[in-house]
Scaffold this active site. Structure first.
Site, mmCIF file in Angstrom:
data_model
loop_
_atom_site.group_PDB
_atom_site.id
_atom_site.type_symbol
_atom_site.label_atom_id
_atom_site.label_comp_id
_atom_site.label_asym_id
_atom_site.label_seq_id
_atom_site.Cartn_x
_atom_site.Cartn_y
_atom_site.Cartn_z
ATOM 1 N N HIS A 228 -9.418 3.690 7.813
ATOM 2 C CA HIS A 228 -9.535 4.327 6.413
ATOM 3 C C HIS A 228 -8.704 6.041 6.084
ATOM 4 C CE1 HIS A 228 -12.226 1.114 4.114
ATOM 5 N NE2 HIS A 228 -11.278 1.314 4.277
ATOM 6 N N LYS B 21 -16.319 -9.193 -4.633
ATOM 7 C CA LYS B 21 -17.303 -8.505 -3.815
ATOM 8 C C LYS B 21 -18.047 -8.189 -4.206
ATOM 9 C CE LYS B 21 -13.576 -7.160 -0.759
ATOM 10 N NZ LYS B 21 -12.829 -5.279 0.148
ATOM 11 N N ARG C 134 -2.729 -3.166 7.272
ATOM 12 C CA ARG C 134 -2.824 -3.779 9.008
ATOM 13 C C ARG C 134 -1.999 -5.060 8.997
ATOM 14 N NH1 ARG C 134 -8.975 -4.470 6.768
ATOM 15 N NH2 ARG C 134 -7.732 -5.262 5.132
ATOM 16 N N SER D 125 -13.864 -3.021 6.865
ATOM 17 C CA SER D 125 -15.232 -2.361 6.590
ATOM 18 C C SER D 125 -16.368 -4.099 6.571
ATOM 19 C CB SER D 125 -15.496 -2.500 5.315
ATOM 20 O OG SER D 125 -14.650 -1.395 4.523
HETATM 21 O O1 PNS Z 1 -10.493 -2.129 -0.354
HETATM 22 P P1 PNS Z 1 -10.686 -3.230 -1.812
HETATM 23 O O2 PNS Z 1 -11.652 -4.326 -0.971
HETATM 24 O O3 PNS Z 1 -9.069 -4.082 -1.514
HETATM 25 O O4 PNS Z 1 -10.201 -2.588 -2.948
HETATM 26 C C1 PNS Z 1 -9.803 -3.024 -3.600
HETATM 27 C C2 PNS Z 1 -9.939 -2.354 -5.514
HETATM 28 C C3 PNS Z 1 -11.290 -2.245 -6.109
HETATM 29 C C4 PNS Z 1 -8.985 -1.026 -5.235
HETATM 30 C C5 PNS Z 1 -8.687 -2.333 -5.983
HETATM 31 O O5 PNS Z 1 -9.272 -4.353 -5.964
HETATM 32 C C6 PNS Z 1 -8.348 -2.646 -8.504
HETATM 33 O O6 PNS Z 1 -8.276 -1.381 -7.658
HETATM 34 N N1 PNS Z 1 -9.396 -2.867 -8.979
HETATM 35 C C7 PNS Z 1 -9.144 -2.365 -9.715
HETATM 36 C C8 PNS Z 1 -7.833 -3.395 -10.635
HETATM 37 C C9 PNS Z 1 -7.007 -3.696 -10.598
HETATM 38 O O7 PNS Z 1 -6.042 -1.956 -10.851
HETATM 39 N N2 PNS Z 1 -6.033 -4.471 -9.752
HETATM 40 C C10 PNS Z 1 -4.923 -4.243 -9.260
HETATM 41 C C11 PNS Z 1 -3.585 -4.760 -10.598
HETATM 42 S S1 PNS Z 1 -3.862 -6.512 -10.869
#
Ligand code: PNS
Length: 167
Positions: free
Chosen positions: A17, A41, A92, A130
């Site tokens: 990150h 999660k 990745r 993570s």
């Molecule tokens: O590191 P991650 O777990 O991939 O992060 C995911 C996160 C929390 C950033 C992502 O799921 C998110 O922004 N969720 C909020 C809802 C959203 O905007 N989803 C994308 C469009 S449907």
């Protein structure tokens, strides 16, 4: 001025990150690292803990144009509220692509004015997540070099506390 948000769970922040955040900070005027809530999660660290770790790590890296925040709801709505034009995501392996591609296209539909920019992860972190780091620590391994030292300490403390709670 170009403002970019770098959304993620950051549970906890890894060197992978940090690499993406550093590279984004070189390209964009302002970067907001935004801790989001992923309903799929169950996090190990609270949002406050994740933000505190990010702040420590970003401070140590002296990234003066980066700040840490958190958001609820859609990332594009958060980006709009912050007047950000860009969402930065790290890619990745091929396995990330499908999910990220779907999310980028959904976000484009919801907010056509916001651009998603993908950065390929550094080779040495291409396997890193993570979840992997948490698993290494949970089973007594050493994720040295994969997370900043402050994160490693926090992981050990958290696992110790969990161990005490679970017997
Ligand atoms: O590191 P991650 O777990 O991939 O992060 C995911 C996160 C929390 C950033 C992502 O799921 C998110 O922004 N969720 C909020 C809802 C959203 O905007 N989803 C994308 C469009 S449907």
């Amino acid at each position: 001025m170009t403002i970019a948000i770098c959304p993620g769970s950051f549970d906890p922040v890894t060197n992978g990150h940090l690499d993406i955040i550093q590279r984004a900070a070189e390209i964009f005027d302002q970067v907001i690292v935004a801790v989001g809530h992923n309903p799929g999660k169950t996090p190990l660290f609270t949002v406050e803990e994740r933000m505190a770790l990010l702040e420590r790590v970003i401070g140590e890296a002296r990234l003066t144009n980066v700040r840490v925040d958190h958001f609820h709801g859609l990332q594009v709505e958060y980006a709009r509220a912050q007047k950000a034009q860009v969402i930065v995501k790290g890619l990745r392996a091929l396995s990330d692509f499908e999910y990220e591609f779907q999310m980028a296209l959904t976000n484009k539909k919801l907010a056509p004015e916001i651009e998603t920019v993908f950065m390929m992860t550094a080779n040495e972190y291409s396997f890193l997540s993570s979840s992997m780091v948490k698993e290494i620590v949970l089973f007594g391994g050493n994720p040295d070099g994969l997370v900043p030292p402050v994160v490693l300490t926090a992981l050990h403390e958290k696992m110790e506390k969990r161990g005490r709670i679970n017997g």
